[in-house]
Design an enzyme around this catalytic site. Structure first.
Site, short mmCIF file in Angstrom:
data_model
loop_
_atom_site.label_atom_id
_atom_site.label_comp_id
_atom_site.label_asym_id
_atom_site.label_seq_id
_atom_site.Cartn_x
_atom_site.Cartn_y
_atom_site.Cartn_z
N SER A 252 0.84 -1.19 0.00
CA SER A 252 0.00 0.00 0.00
C SER A 252 0.87 1.24 0.00
CB SER A 252 -0.88 0.01 1.25
OG SER A 252 -0.06 0.10 2.39
N LYS A 253 0.33 2.30 -0.56
CA LYS A 253 1.17 3.50 -0.74
C LYS A 253 1.56 4.16 0.57
CE LYS A 253 -2.82 6.42 -1.87
NZ LYS A 253 -3.45 7.18 -2.97
N ARG A 254 0.84 3.87 1.63
CA ARG A 254 1.20 4.44 2.93
C ARG A 254 2.51 3.85 3.45
NH1 ARG A 254 -0.69 8.34 2.66
NH2 ARG A 254 -2.88 8.93 2.68
N LYS A 255 2.76 2.61 3.08
CA LYS A 255 3.92 1.92 3.65
C LYS A 255 5.04 1.65 2.66
CE LYS A 255 1.01 -0.35 7.08
NZ LYS A 255 0.46 -1.63 7.55
#
Length: 486
Positions: A252-255
């Site tokens: 995911s783009k958050r991580k």
RNA sequence: GCCCCCAUCAUCUAGCGGCCUAGGAUGCAAGAUUCUCAGUCUUGACACCGGGGUUCAAAUCCCCGUGGGGGUACCA
């Protein structure tokens, strides 16, 4: 029969690294079998889909060289290849299911469904449509629709039995029908859901193998049931493991960076990216005589030759930026200097002198992990005046005055050099170090800092040659002047 | 909660019953080369989740735990 595979991204947000990952294996298999690779845009989510996103998907897949034989932009015999342009097809097929009784209209409001789910959760039951509209008389349902009441169309899943399919990677997967929800096929906005559109399109487009991400396993039985309801033969399925963040959750783009645009902008080479992606869940036998890293370096054509879904791993691979970086550096080093110059072009400040680039490329080639590092590796070359801590000009165990003296004597020697080649500079430097009774490294470090402002640079003498005497001398003089501040 | 998938070094993986005192790669550590950094070369540490079976023999097959992941939408 020729095989046909597809990548079917949803044009929402940035082009995703997972799309490239799945496209890679679809394409490889299609090529191996001499079949076709199709790009289909799944833009049935009217809220999140955007033309901008679609354009970036095209760009990024092209950047990677994952080219499609048929698609929205290149056309093909079984188009259109954008789901928003195929609405009549879905409506017609949904009507067919309604007529056969395989599907039914549902008038339940979002609120009711919401309460229903909450109650189910509270009762620790599985969350599933309770079938309120399942038994509505068809005539009544049609009348309500005619009266303008909003309705969705749901698939009627058998109450009993088991639905199974064979996954090319995992083998047989069986799911009890009573655990499958009566999936919505048509939304109230008249657009199909993924499930309907996907099945209708895959069938109409002659897709023979569906290779997609693992997250689809649970809904595959619905698809299998849909194929059956239409009387169609289902394609083969292969569910690729999900790319993971370092904590093993779905990428995911958050991580973890997920945008292909980001990787391009950072200066990862498309071929390195492809190689890395191929290594995620797959492995290729090392070529003859390959040693070290070379055992894992291979072009896309090797994936085409060796792809075999039975050999795809079932475990979700962690997307390791460190390994990607190393692989990228490896590809960068293998590039011919002229080629590297070409690749570097988008990363170089506009107006950069090609001659300067030409001189610098061989010096930084082995030190570049990403094309985007060019700037910080070479900025000293383009700067008018250098900024650095003057203390760096004084080696350990050397007095500032002695360091200044050493630097001064080098300047004199440098000035006297008839031809300041790298060899000549090296000799002059070594001779001076010996005279002074210094370690060569100490003298060279003074010069390095004076000339580049850094303590880690390409080889000193070559760097000075690239810079030229006219630019090196003022830097040495400036360094000399800075001793006054110590 | 319910359903499904999965489980070898830190990470990517080889292994598909004996060739395994488990191989390779990246990273890490040490050394060599060396004007710094990088590169290159050499060496080293590091794994079969646990427990039961099956078998002459299990990392490999089966079961149960445990752990991780995914799904559970009128998103895809």
């Amino acid at each position: 029969m020729t095989v046909r595979l597809r990548i079917a991204p949803s044009p929402t947000g940035d082009p995703h690294v997972g799309t490239a990952y799945i496209a890679l294996f679809n394409l490889a298999f299609a090529r191996k079998q001499g079949g076709k690779f199709i790009l289909r845009i799944e833009d049935t989510d009217r809220v999140r889909s955007s033309p901008e996103s679609e354009r970036m998907i095209f760009e990024s897949l092209r950047w990677l060289g994952l080219l499609w034989d048929e698609g929205p932009d290149v056309g093909g015999p079984l188009g259109p290849y954008r789901q928003s342009e195929r609405r009549d097809l879905y409506a017609r097929h949904a009507a067919e299911l309604l007529a056969s009784g395989a599907a039914y209209r549902c008038f339940c409001s979002a609120e009711r469904l919401d309460t229903m789910r909450k109650a189910q959760e509270a009762a620790k039951l599985q969350s599933r449509y309770d079938g309120k509209c399942r038994t509505l008389a068809r005539a009544e349902a049609e009348a309500r629709v005619a009266a303008g009441e909003p309705a969705v169309i749901r698939l009627r899943i058998p109450e009993e039995g088991v639905t199974s399919f064979v996954d090319m990677i995992r083998g047989e997967i069986r799911i009890e029908n009573r655990t499958i929800d009566d999936q919505v096929l048509m939304k109230t906005d008249g657009f199909p859901t993924y499930h309907l559109a996907n099945v209708v399109d895959d069938h109409l487009m002659g897709i023979t193998h569906v290779v997609r991400a693992e997250e689809w396993i649970t809904s595959t039985p619905k698809h299998v049931l849909l194929y059956a309801a239409f009387g169609w033969k289902a394609p083969e399925f292969a569910h690729m493991p999900l790319l993971r963040n370092s904590d093993r959750t779905k990428i995911s783009k958050r991580k973890n960076p997920t945008s292909l645009k980001w990787y391009e902008a950072q200066g990862y080479l498309p071929e390195a990216m492809l190689n890395f992606l191929a290594l995620q869940g797959f492995s290729v036998a090392p070529s003859e005589g390959a040693k070290g890293f070379a055992t894992e370096v291979f072009p896309f054509s090797r994936v085409v030759e060796t792809i075999d879904f039975a050999r795809i791993c079932t475990t979700g691979p962690v997307f390791d930026l460190i390994k990607l970086g190393e692989l990228n550096a490896h590809y960068l080093r293998a590039l011919a200097p002229e080629e590297l110059e070409r690749r570097l072009a988008p990363f170089v400040k506009p107006g950069t002198d090609p001659a300067a680039m030409h001189a610098l490329v061989p010096l930084v080639k082995d030190r570049l992990k990403r094309l985007g590092e060019w700037e910080e590796l070479t900025d000293f070359f383009f700067q008018e005046s250098l900024e650095y801590d003057a203390k760096l000009l004084v080696p350990k165990k050397v007095e500032p005055a002695a360091a200044r003296d050493g630097l001064g004597r080098f300047v004199a020697a440098y000035r006297a050099l008839p031809a300041p080649t790298a060899e000549a500079l090296d000799q002059a430097g070594r001779a001076l170090a010996q005279e002074l009774g210094w370690k060569v490294g100490d003298l060279f470090m003074i010069l390095r800092v004076a000339v580049t402002g850094k303590t880690a640079t390409p080889p000193l003498c070559e760097t000075m040659v690239a810079l030229g005497r006219d630019r090196v001398l003022p830097r040495l003089e400036a360094a000399l002047a800075r001793f006054a501040t110590l």
